[in-house]
Design an enzyme around this catalytic site. Structure first.
Site, mmCIF file in Angstrom:
data_model
loop_
_atom_site.group_PDB
_atom_site.id
_atom_site.type_symbol
_atom_site.label_atom_id
_atom_site.label_comp_id
_atom_site.label_asym_id
_atom_site.label_seq_id
_atom_site.Cartn_x
_atom_site.Cartn_y
_atom_site.Cartn_z
ATOM 1 N N GLU A 139 50.129 32.060 -15.344
ATOM 2 C CA GLU A 139 50.642 32.967 -14.318
ATOM 3 C C GLU A 139 52.151 32.921 -14.446
ATOM 4 O O GLU A 139 52.759 31.854 -14.326
ATOM 5 C CB GLU A 139 50.242 32.530 -12.916
ATOM 6 C CG GLU A 139 50.802 33.471 -11.860
ATOM 7 C CD GLU A 139 50.852 32.866 -10.457
ATOM 8 O OE1 GLU A 139 51.063 33.627 -9.497
ATOM 9 O OE2 GLU A 139 50.702 31.639 -10.327
ATOM 10 N N ASP A 158 49.281 27.586 -13.113
ATOM 11 C CA ASP A 158 49.873 28.228 -11.948
ATOM 12 C C ASP A 158 51.391 28.364 -12.096
ATOM 13 O O ASP A 158 52.082 27.400 -12.461
ATOM 14 C CB ASP A 158 49.556 27.403 -10.692
ATOM 15 C CG ASP A 158 50.111 28.009 -9.427
ATOM 16 O OD1 ASP A 158 49.693 29.124 -9.086
ATOM 17 O OD2 ASP A 158 50.980 27.368 -8.797
#
Length: 591
Positions: free
Chosen positions: A282, A245
């Site tokens: 990401e 993330d």
């Protein structure tokens, strides 16, 4: 006999609590403490008292059956009987990834209930499922991005063995499983790590407050903590890869960046296990170094999400221009996203008011995931609207075709394939009322840049936000939902059957467009994909007479050098009559 070890350089005194028994722990060097208990073993609950306070959960707790504030429980990873000894995941280059949230994917919202839908995913054509974070977080429901016990599967989803059962069953059925992990911050509730050691630092600030300590005193053990967590998920739970993330939130000035360190660790584990493992980032940086090999002075991750592709596509389809969408909106930008990965590759970004990005020169499209929807882009809207809530069926089909015929690794978000009517809203369940109020207020403030009325933002603390976000599976056989689902199946089957569609060479992707007339044509080898984004039917030039046509709308006609198709529709043409089209196409014609 069980040996307990914990890294707690911040503690002056440390004790182990097993049941009602408390025993002092001894310094073991390097900030580590240890103790042994004859009574403890698998199934034993325990905690640590730090300077007389507690007991607190183990920072590396493998299970928190009573939640983030409860005692930790010892588990035996060797006790589960795996059946996937010879399993190998399909390569990312041939993948179709399906992102799902365990709590809302099924009515039950558990690991075991996901198993009931695996056959559906196989029939859709999915090769990999990606679970949103499952590490222990506050409350019975939430997105999972505020985890605090990173080694423990969320108790409301099931037991550690339930998660292993899900993964083992996926492997039996030929499905790889990826896990979304969060290493850039910890949740605000139940984070006791600061009592043990310098997991966070005040040297930098992030959107969540203190930054994770990756380059200051004690950071060697913090980096080891995250690396060991990654290794655990891949080794002990048999996950096939991790999605990291928001890596742009890492602040690391070390000579070896944490991402490079982590990718090296995963490569070593892959060699030990003899199993292909992947890391997907990401990233908001538009920085090619993330996926360049370590030998080429990159970080060595396998792939990253491509938000420029999403933003360019979304803004063209919806007409939205607020927030970060102000940087997008033209077919020229969509064409660039299809051929060059990053739209902002060293260009000035009006939204950022700065130069942003760097060209992804020489990189295969297999290093990038393409998508029209994901949990962030839906859930971070005021009402959690999906694309189907914003555009008509024709444009939904265009979005699907652009993703599934692009050179990138396609990723779908749960329910998009049938235009799920349920939104995916932000939801949380913090027991602390003050914290819950702050989360609700903060959520409203996030949307000012997009012009959404904060008074209309659903309260994430209300259970209704969670319940509204559950998929309604009865829809897959109904009307336009069923029609869209069939279109997705046809596109995925087509992608598998035509080599050009899985070719990762961006130099082989050719795009022409007419900004005024609102059409775009993407050519990949002998395949042409024609998009009419205008509201009316129009004739669009093509390079040759096709013998096969897969169209999203019944209204199309071939002419010399032209195809006339209805507005808001797409046609995929081939010079050859393909057996796959005969089997899977809604429209098939021989010229």
């Amino acid at each position: 006999m069980h040996k307990f070890e914990v890294w707690a350089p911040s503690a002056a005194d440390l004790a182990l609590q097993v049941g009602e028994q408390k025993m002092p722990m001894q310094p073991a060097g390097g900030g580590w403490w240890s103790a042994e208990s004859k009574e403890a073993g698998p199934g034993t609950d325990y905690g640590f008292l730090v300077n007389g306070e507690g007991p607190f959960p183990d920072p590396r707790s493998c299970w928190q059956p009573a939640g983030i504030h409860g005692l930790s429980r010892i588990i035996d990873h060797s006790g589960f009987r795996w059946t996937d000894k010879n399993w190998q995941a399909k390569p990312l280059s041939s993948a179709v990834i399906y992102e799902l949230h365990v709590g809302t994917f099924t009515p039950q919202g558990t690991f075991r209930s996901v198993v009931e839908r695996l056959q559906y995913l196989l029939e859709l054509g999915v090769t990999h499922i990606e679970l949103l974070p499952v590490a222990e977080f506050s409350g019975p429901w939430g997105w999972g991005y505020d985890g605090v016990d990173l080694f423990a599967p969320h108790h409301a989803y099931g037991t550690p063995d339930d998660l292993k059962f899900l993964i083992d069953t996926c492997h039996q059925r030929g499905l790889a499983v990826l896990l979304d992990v969060v290493y850039n911050h910890f949740g605000p509730a139940g984070n006791y790590l600061g009592k043990f050691g310098p997991y966070l630092t005040d040297a930098y600030k992030t959107p969540w407050g203190q930054a994770v300590n990756l380059d200051h005193k004690g950071s060697h053990e913090v980096r080891r903590f995250f690396a060991d967590n990654a290794l655990m998920w891949l080794r002990d739970y048999h996950f096939d890869g991790l999605r990291l993330d928001a890596v742009h939130a890492f602040v690391d000035n070390s000579a070896i960046h944490f991402l490079e360190f982590l990718s090296s660790e995963i490569a070593e584990l892959s060699a030990q296990l003899g199993r292909h493992l992947v890391l997907i980032a990401e990233s908001d940086l538009n920085a090619p170094c993330i996926v360049r090999s370590r030998e080429a002075n990159g970080y060595g991750l396998d792939a990253q999400w491509s938000d420029d592709f999403h933003h360019a596509l979304h803004s063209v389809l919806t007409g939205e221009r607020k927030g970060y969408y102000e940087d997008f909106g033209s077919l020229a930008q969509l064409a660039k996203a299809l051929t060059s990965v990053f739209v902002y590759d060293g260009l000035y970004s009006p939204h950022r008011e700065n130069i942003h990005g760097r060209p992804a020169t020489g990189l295969s499209a297999w290093h990038f995931l393409g998508y029209s929807q994901n949990h962030d882009q839906i859930g971070n809207r005021a009402h959690g609207e999906r694309l189907c809530h914003l555009v008509n069926l024709g444009r939904q089909k265009i979005a699907a075709a652009l993703v599934l015929t692009s050179a990138y690794v396609p990723m779908l978000f749960q329910g998009e394939e049938f235009g799920a009517s349920s939104p995916f809203q932000y939801f949380s369940q913090h027991e602390d009322e003050d914290l819950g109020r702050k989360v609700s207020e903060g959520r409203k403030n996030e949307f000012k840049a997009f012009g959404w009325d904060p008074d209309e933002v659903p309260d994430p603390q209300e259970k209704a936000a969670f319940e509204r976000s559950k998929l309604r599976w009865s829809e897959i056989t109904q009307g336009e939902h069923a029609q869209l689902l069939e279109w997705y199946k046809e596109l995925i089957a087509l992608r598998r059957s035509i080599p050009e569609l899985t070719d990762g060479r961006l130099s082989e992707v050719k795009v022409t467009y007419d900004e005024r007339a609102q059409w775009l044509v993407m050519k990949r080898g002998d395949i042409e994909v024609i998009y009419n984004l205008a509201g009316d039917q129009q004739a669009i030039p093509i390079s040759r007479i096709p013998r096969g046509v897969l169209a999203s709308n019944d209204h199309w006609d071939l002419r010399p050098g032209l195809i006339e198709i209805a507005g808001d529709s797409v046609a995929i043409i081939s010079p050859n009559a393909l057996a796959s089209m005969q089997e899977h196409a809604t429209q098939y014609a021989s010229a």
